[in-house]
Scaffold this motif. Structure first.
Motif, short mmCIF file in Angstrom:
data_model
loop_
_atom_site.label_atom_id
_atom_site.label_comp_id
_atom_site.label_asym_id
_atom_site.label_seq_id
_atom_site.Cartn_x
_atom_site.Cartn_y
_atom_site.Cartn_z
N LYS A 74 0.81 -1.22 0.00
CA LYS A 74 0.00 0.00 0.00
C LYS A 74 0.85 1.27 0.00
N ASN A 75 1.94 1.29 0.76
CA ASN A 75 2.68 2.53 0.98
C ASN A 75 3.99 2.64 0.20
N CYS A 76 4.58 1.53 -0.21
CA CYS A 76 5.92 1.57 -0.80
C CYS A 76 5.96 1.10 -2.25
N ALA A 77 5.25 0.02 -2.54
CA ALA A 77 5.36 -0.62 -3.84
C ALA A 77 4.84 0.23 -4.99
N THR A 78 3.99 1.22 -4.68
CA THR A 78 3.48 2.08 -5.76
C THR A 78 4.60 2.88 -6.40
N CYS A 79 5.66 3.18 -5.65
CA CYS A 79 6.80 3.93 -6.19
C CYS A 79 8.04 3.06 -6.38
N HIS A 80 8.21 2.08 -5.52
CA HIS A 80 9.41 1.25 -5.57
C HIS A 80 9.14 -0.05 -6.31
N GLU A 81 9.77 -0.19 -7.47
CA GLU A 81 9.63 -1.43 -8.23
C GLU A 81 10.55 -2.51 -7.67
N ALA A 82 11.64 -2.10 -7.06
CA ALA A 82 12.60 -3.04 -6.49
C ALA A 82 12.88 -2.63 -5.04
N PRO A 83 13.36 -3.56 -4.22
CA PRO A 83 13.70 -3.22 -2.84
C PRO A 83 14.82 -2.18 -2.81
N PRO A 84 14.99 -1.49 -1.69
CA PRO A 84 16.05 -0.50 -1.60
C PRO A 84 17.43 -1.14 -1.75
N PRO A 85 18.45 -0.33 -2.08
CA PRO A 85 19.77 -0.89 -2.33
C PRO A 85 20.52 -1.34 -1.07
N THR A 86 19.90 -1.24 0.07
CA THR A 86 20.57 -1.65 1.31
C THR A 86 19.79 -2.77 1.99
N ASN A 87 20.52 -3.55 2.75
CA ASN A 87 19.92 -4.62 3.54
C ASN A 87 20.01 -4.28 5.02
N ASN A 88 20.39 -3.01 5.33
CA ASN A 88 20.58 -2.56 6.70
C ASN A 88 19.24 -2.12 7.27
N LEU A 89 18.74 -2.87 8.24
CA LEU A 89 17.43 -2.63 8.84
C LEU A 89 17.32 -1.21 9.40
N GLN A 90 18.33 -0.77 10.16
CA GLN A 90 18.28 0.55 10.78
C GLN A 90 18.30 1.68 9.75
N GLN A 91 19.04 1.48 8.67
CA GLN A 91 19.09 2.51 7.64
C GLN A 91 17.74 2.62 6.90
N ILE A 92 17.09 1.50 6.66
CA ILE A 92 15.77 1.51 6.03
C ILE A 92 14.77 2.24 6.93
N ILE A 93 14.80 1.93 8.23
CA ILE A 93 13.90 2.60 9.18
C ILE A 93 14.15 4.10 9.19
N LYS A 94 15.43 4.51 9.17
CA LYS A 94 15.79 5.93 9.19
C LYS A 94 15.24 6.64 7.94
N VAL A 95 15.40 6.02 6.77
CA VAL A 95 14.93 6.65 5.52
C VAL A 95 13.41 6.71 5.49
N VAL A 96 12.72 5.68 5.96
CA VAL A 96 11.26 5.69 5.98
C VAL A 96 10.76 6.77 6.94
N ASN A 97 11.44 6.95 8.07
CA ASN A 97 11.05 7.98 9.04
C ASN A 97 11.33 9.40 8.56
N SER A 98 12.47 9.61 7.91
CA SER A 98 12.87 10.98 7.57
C SER A 98 12.67 11.33 6.10
N GLY A 99 12.55 10.32 5.24
CA GLY A 99 12.46 10.57 3.80
C GLY A 99 13.84 10.76 3.21
N LYS A 100 13.92 10.69 1.88
CA LYS A 100 15.21 10.87 1.21
C LYS A 100 14.94 11.13 -0.27
#
Length: 114
Positions: free
Chosen positions: A62-88
């Motif tokens: 619902k929230n991510c796949a509409t823009c992201h065709e592929a997973p983010p380029p990182t496998n770092n859980l904390q970095q993904i959480i940081k980007v989702v919280n702050s945007g990039k």
């Protein structure tokens, strides 16, 4: 003759004006179908998992796949959480739109889906 012409012209203009005004009140041409009501409470809730789809997968879809065709380029859980919280970049912040538990679950889903 001129007076008679002015009278007929005046009557014609008045008659035509009445005809136009009467046509404006015709409701048979208006769309009378009901306006659909939006249930804002339902659209603000977390989607319920259906037939084996986890809540985190439904939130990601619902929230991510509409823009992201592929997973983010990182496998770092904390970095993904940081980007989702702050945007990039063009991605907006989802802090306040998703709960911290939802963000955590989506990040875990992204990392586990690789």
């Amino acid at each position: 003759m001129k007076q008679q012409y002015k009278s007929w012209f005046f009557i014609t203009v008045i008659g035509f004006s009445v005809f136009l005004v009467a046509g404006c009140g015709n409701t048979s041409l208006k769309d009378t179908s009901p306006i659909p009501q939006v249930n804002t409470q339902q659209s603000m809730t977390t989607p319920q998992p259906s037939s084996g789809v986890s809540t985190s997968e439904a939130d990601y879809t619902k929230n991510c796949a509409t823009c992201h065709e592929a997973p983010p380029p990182t496998n770092n859980l904390q970095q993904i959480i940081k980007v989702v919280n702050s945007g990039k970049g063009r991605m907006p912040s989802f802090k306040g739109k998703l709960s911290s538990n939802q963000i955590q679950a989506i990040a875990e889903y992204i990392v586990s889906d690789r």
